[in-house]
Design a protein around this motif. Structure first.
Motif, mmCIF file in Angstrom:
data_model
loop_
_atom_site.group_PDB
_atom_site.id
_atom_site.type_symbol
_atom_site.label_atom_id
_atom_site.label_comp_id
_atom_site.label_asym_id
_atom_site.label_seq_id
_atom_site.Cartn_x
_atom_site.Cartn_y
_atom_site.Cartn_z
ATOM 1 N N ARG A 203 0.836 -1.207 0.000
ATOM 2 C CA ARG A 203 0.000 0.000 0.000
ATOM 3 C C ARG A 203 0.867 1.251 0.000
ATOM 4 O O ARG A 203 0.519 2.254 -0.604
ATOM 5 N N CYS B 147 0.837 4.416 -2.500
ATOM 6 C CA CYS B 147 0.803 5.815 -2.049
ATOM 7 C C CYS B 147 1.860 6.621 -2.801
ATOM 8 O O CYS B 147 1.581 7.705 -3.322
ATOM 9 N N GLN C 191 0.927 7.024 -6.553
ATOM 10 C CA GLN C 191 -0.190 7.957 -6.755
ATOM 11 C C GLN C 191 0.220 9.401 -6.479
ATOM 12 O O GLN C 191 -0.222 10.315 -7.161
ATOM 13 N N LYS D 278 -1.860 5.852 7.309
ATOM 14 C CA LYS D 278 -3.238 5.355 7.205
ATOM 15 C C LYS D 278 -3.236 3.857 6.868
ATOM 16 O O LYS D 278 -3.983 3.074 7.455
ATOM 17 N N CYS E 241 -0.390 8.931 3.943
ATOM 18 C CA CYS E 241 -1.015 7.795 3.258
ATOM 19 C C CYS E 241 -0.482 6.473 3.836
ATOM 20 O O CYS E 241 -1.248 5.541 4.089
#
Length: 109
Positions: free
Chosen positions: A41, A45, A48, A87, A84
């Motif tokens: 993930r 992040c 993106q 999270k 990000c």
């Protein structure tokens, strides 16, 4: 009769003192498995948000396996990518254990 009473009451306190230690410690394998998902993930992040680097995570895992605190330090601290990754780390779920605090570096280059 008195001896039996003493024997009966002895195991009880022993059990109580063992209860906190009864929870297994998180193994390196558990940490690696869960953090592999956080790392994936984290790379999303970075992709993106167009920022790369090494996220120096400080994590606190509760006894029920929830991440109660996740902070990114280093160059990605206080950045959108860092937020990000924090999270993503907070969403991770570990097996039940005695709880743990640990540092973990994630390379998101």
């Amino acid at each position: 009769a008195m001896l039996k009473d003493v024997q009966k009451s002895m195991p009880e306190p022993a059990q109580k003192s063992e209860t906190p230690a009864a929870a297994p410690r998180l193994s390196q394998a558990d940490i690696s498995r869960v953090m592999a998902g956080v790392k994936a993930r984290g790379k999303d992040c970075a992709r993106q948000l167009g920022q790369k680097g090494i996220a120096e995570l400080k994590l606190v895992v509760s006894k029920d396996g929830n991440v109660t605190d996740a902070r990114v330090g280093g160059k990605l601290a206080n950045t959108p990518v860092g937020a990000c990754i924090e999270k993503a780390a907070r969403a991770a779920s570990f097996p039940r254990s005695a709880g743990l605090r640990f540092d973990y570096g994630i390379d998101v280059r």
